[in-house]
Scaffold this motif. Structure first.
Motif, PDB file in Angstrom:
ATOM      1  N   PRO A 114     -17.531  -0.124   5.741  1.00 37.96           N
ATOM      2  CA  PRO A 114     -17.556  -1.504   6.220  1.00 37.96           C
ATOM      3  C   PRO A 114     -16.873  -1.586   7.592  1.00 37.96           C
ATOM      4  O   PRO A 114     -15.943  -0.830   7.865  1.00 37.96           O
ATOM      5  N   ASN A 115     -17.347  -2.488   8.435  1.00 37.60           N
ATOM      6  CA  ASN A 115     -16.749  -2.600   9.757  1.00 37.60           C
ATOM      7  C   ASN A 115     -15.894  -3.855   9.914  1.00 37.60           C
ATOM      8  O   ASN A 115     -15.348  -4.092  10.975  1.00 37.60           O
ATOM      9  N   GLU A 116     -15.744  -4.638   8.848  1.00 36.61           N
ATOM     10  CA  GLU A 116     -14.792  -5.754   8.833  1.00 36.61           C
ATOM     11  C   GLU A 116     -14.097  -5.750   7.478  1.00 36.61           C
ATOM     12  O   GLU A 116     -14.732  -5.533   6.449  1.00 36.61           O
ATOM     13  N   ARG A 117     -12.763  -5.994   7.521  1.00 33.10           N
ATOM     14  CA  ARG A 117     -11.957  -5.965   6.294  1.00 33.10           C
ATOM     15  C   ARG A 117     -10.913  -7.066   6.332  1.00 33.10           C
ATOM     16  O   ARG A 117     -10.403  -7.389   7.403  1.00 33.10           O
ATOM     17  N   HIS A 118     -10.558  -7.559   5.145  1.00 35.67           N
ATOM     18  CA  HIS A 118      -9.486  -8.547   5.043  1.00 35.67           C
ATOM     19  C   HIS A 118      -8.806  -8.395   3.682  1.00 35.67           C
ATOM     20  O   HIS A 118      -9.476  -8.320   2.658  1.00 35.67           O
ATOM     21  N   MET A 119      -7.479  -8.346   3.695  1.00 40.02           N
ATOM     22  CA  MET A 119      -6.707  -8.169   2.459  1.00 40.02           C
ATOM     23  C   MET A 119      -5.777  -9.367   2.275  1.00 40.02           C
ATOM     24  O   MET A 119      -5.101  -9.786   3.222  1.00 40.02           O
ATOM     25  N   VAL A 120      -5.739  -9.875   1.035  1.00 39.34           N
ATOM     26  CA  VAL A 120      -4.844 -10.972   0.684  1.00 39.34           C
ATOM     27  C   VAL A 120      -4.043 -10.566  -0.545  1.00 39.34           C
ATOM     28  O   VAL A 120      -4.584 -10.007  -1.499  1.00 39.34           O
ATOM     29  N   GLN A 121      -2.736 -10.850  -0.503  1.00 40.40           N
ATOM     30  CA  GLN A 121      -1.839 -10.616  -1.637  1.00 40.40           C
ATOM     31  C   GLN A 121      -1.557 -11.968  -2.293  1.00 40.40           C
ATOM     32  O   GLN A 121      -1.316 -12.957  -1.606  1.00 40.40           O
ATOM     33  N   ILE A 122      -1.603 -11.978  -3.629  1.00 37.36           N
ATOM     34  CA  ILE A 122      -1.360 -13.221  -4.371  1.00 37.36           C
ATOM     35  C   ILE A 122      -0.221 -12.977  -5.353  1.00 37.36           C
ATOM     36  O   ILE A 122      -0.264 -12.037  -6.146  1.00 37.36           O
ATOM     37  N   GLN A 123       0.800 -13.838  -5.256  1.00 39.22           N
ATOM     38  CA  GLN A 123       1.900 -13.779  -6.219  1.00 39.22           C
ATOM     39  C   GLN A 123       2.381 -15.208  -6.451  1.00 39.22           C
ATOM     40  O   GLN A 123       2.650 -15.943  -5.482  1.00 39.22           O
ATOM     41  N   ASN A 124       2.484 -15.600  -7.715  1.00 40.96           N
ATOM     42  CA  ASN A 124       2.895 -16.965  -8.072  1.00 40.96           C
ATOM     43  C   ASN A 124       2.062 -18.012  -7.341  1.00 40.96           C
ATOM     44  O   ASN A 124       2.582 -18.992  -6.823  1.00 40.96           O
ATOM     45  N   LYS A 125       0.764 -17.771  -7.254  1.00 32.17           N
ATOM     46  CA  LYS A 125      -0.209 -18.663  -6.615  1.00 32.17           C
ATOM     47  C   LYS A 125      -0.018 -18.808  -5.102  1.00 32.17           C
ATOM     48  O   LYS A 125      -0.631 -19.658  -4.477  1.00 32.17           O
ATOM     49  N   VAL A 182      -0.838 -14.428   0.834  1.00 33.28           N
ATOM     50  CA  VAL A 182      -0.336 -13.910   2.102  1.00 33.28           C
ATOM     51  C   VAL A 182      -1.301 -12.848   2.611  1.00 33.28           C
ATOM     52  O   VAL A 182      -1.727 -11.975   1.838  1.00 33.28           O
ATOM     53  N   ASP A 183      -1.659 -12.918   3.890  1.00 32.59           N
ATOM     54  CA  ASP A 183      -2.490 -11.874   4.485  1.00 32.59           C
ATOM     55  C   ASP A 183      -1.700 -10.573   4.551  1.00 32.59           C
ATOM     56  O   ASP A 183      -0.512 -10.583   4.864  1.00 32.59           O
ATOM     57  N   VAL A 184      -2.362  -9.472   4.262  1.00 27.51           N
ATOM     58  CA  VAL A 184      -1.733  -8.151   4.279  1.00 27.51           C
ATOM     59  C   VAL A 184      -2.350  -7.341   5.420  1.00 27.51           C
ATOM     60  O   VAL A 184      -3.566  -7.165   5.458  1.00 27.51           O
ATOM     61  N   PRO A 185      -1.512  -6.859   6.342  1.00 26.31           N
ATOM     62  CA  PRO A 185      -2.062  -6.043   7.432  1.00 26.31           C
ATOM     63  C   PRO A 185      -2.541  -4.684   6.918  1.00 26.31           C
ATOM     64  O   PRO A 185      -1.906  -4.080   6.054  1.00 26.31           O
TER      65      PRO A 185
END
Length: 150
Positions: free
Chosen positions: A88-99, A102-105
Motif C-alpha cells: 500500500p502507498n498510503e497508511r494511517h494508524m490509530v490507537q484506541i484506549q478508553n474510547k 490518538v494517531d500513531v506515527p
C-alpha cells in the motif's frame, strides 16, 4: 477502483466501480501481520474495498472483543507486514484506549508500543492508490489488533 466526488451541496458521494488494475489479483485484501517478540501475529480484517467488492464491518473494538491481546513490552518496536507483491502507498494508524483515539506515527511500517501498562486497540488503515489517477484507490483495507503492554 473508487472515485470520490463532491456534489453541489457539499456532500461527499462515493461511486464504486470495479478495479481494472492487474496488480490486485486476490479475491480479498492480503493478510496483515504484526511482528512482535520474533513472532508473526495475524491481524483482523475490518472494512475493505477490494476488486469489485466493498465490505463494511464493525469497528476495531467490536472486531477485537473476543481476541486475546498480544503481550508486548513498553516502548518496544513492532513491524507491520502485508504479504502482497504491491505494498500500500498510503497508511494511517490509530490507537484506541478508553474510547480515546490518538494517531500513531509510523516509520518504515514500524511503530513503538506505549510506555504505560495497559490494553490498547489499534486500527491500521491502508490504501493502494492508483499511480496514474489522482484520488483513485485500487483497494483499501482496515486491519485491527489489540496489545497488552506489560
Amino acid at each position: 477502483m473508487r472515485k470520490w466526488k463532491t456534489a453541489a451541496f457539499g456532500l461527499i458521494v462515493a461511486s464504486f466501480t470495479g478495479c481494472s488494475s492487474s496488480e490486485v489479483l486476490e479475491e480479498s485484501p492480503p493478510k496483515a501481520y504484526l511482528e512482535a517478540n520474533n513472532h508473526l501475529y495475524e491481524t483482523k480484517v475490518g472494512t475493505y474495498c477490494w476488486k469489485e467488492t466493498c465490505v463494511d464491518k464493525a469497528g476495531p473494538l467490536e472486531l477485537l472483543k473476543t481476541e486475546k491481546p498480544i503481550e508486548v513490552k513498553a516502548n518496544e518496536s513492532l513491524a507491520l507486514i502485508i504479504k502482497h507483491k504491491r505494498q500500500p502507498n498510503e497508511r494511517h494508524m490509530v490507537q484506541i484506549q478508553n474510547k480515546n483515539e490518538v494517531d500513531v506515527p509510523l516509520k518504515k511500517n514500524k511503530m513503538k508500543t506505549p510506555s504505560e501498562r495497559g490494553t490498547y486497540y489499534y486500527s491500521y488503515s491502508v490504501w493502494w492508490m492508483d499511480k496514474n489517477q489522482k484520488n483513485v484507490s485500487n483497494g483499501d483495507a482496515l486491519y485491527a489488533f489489540v496489545l497488552e503492554v506489560k
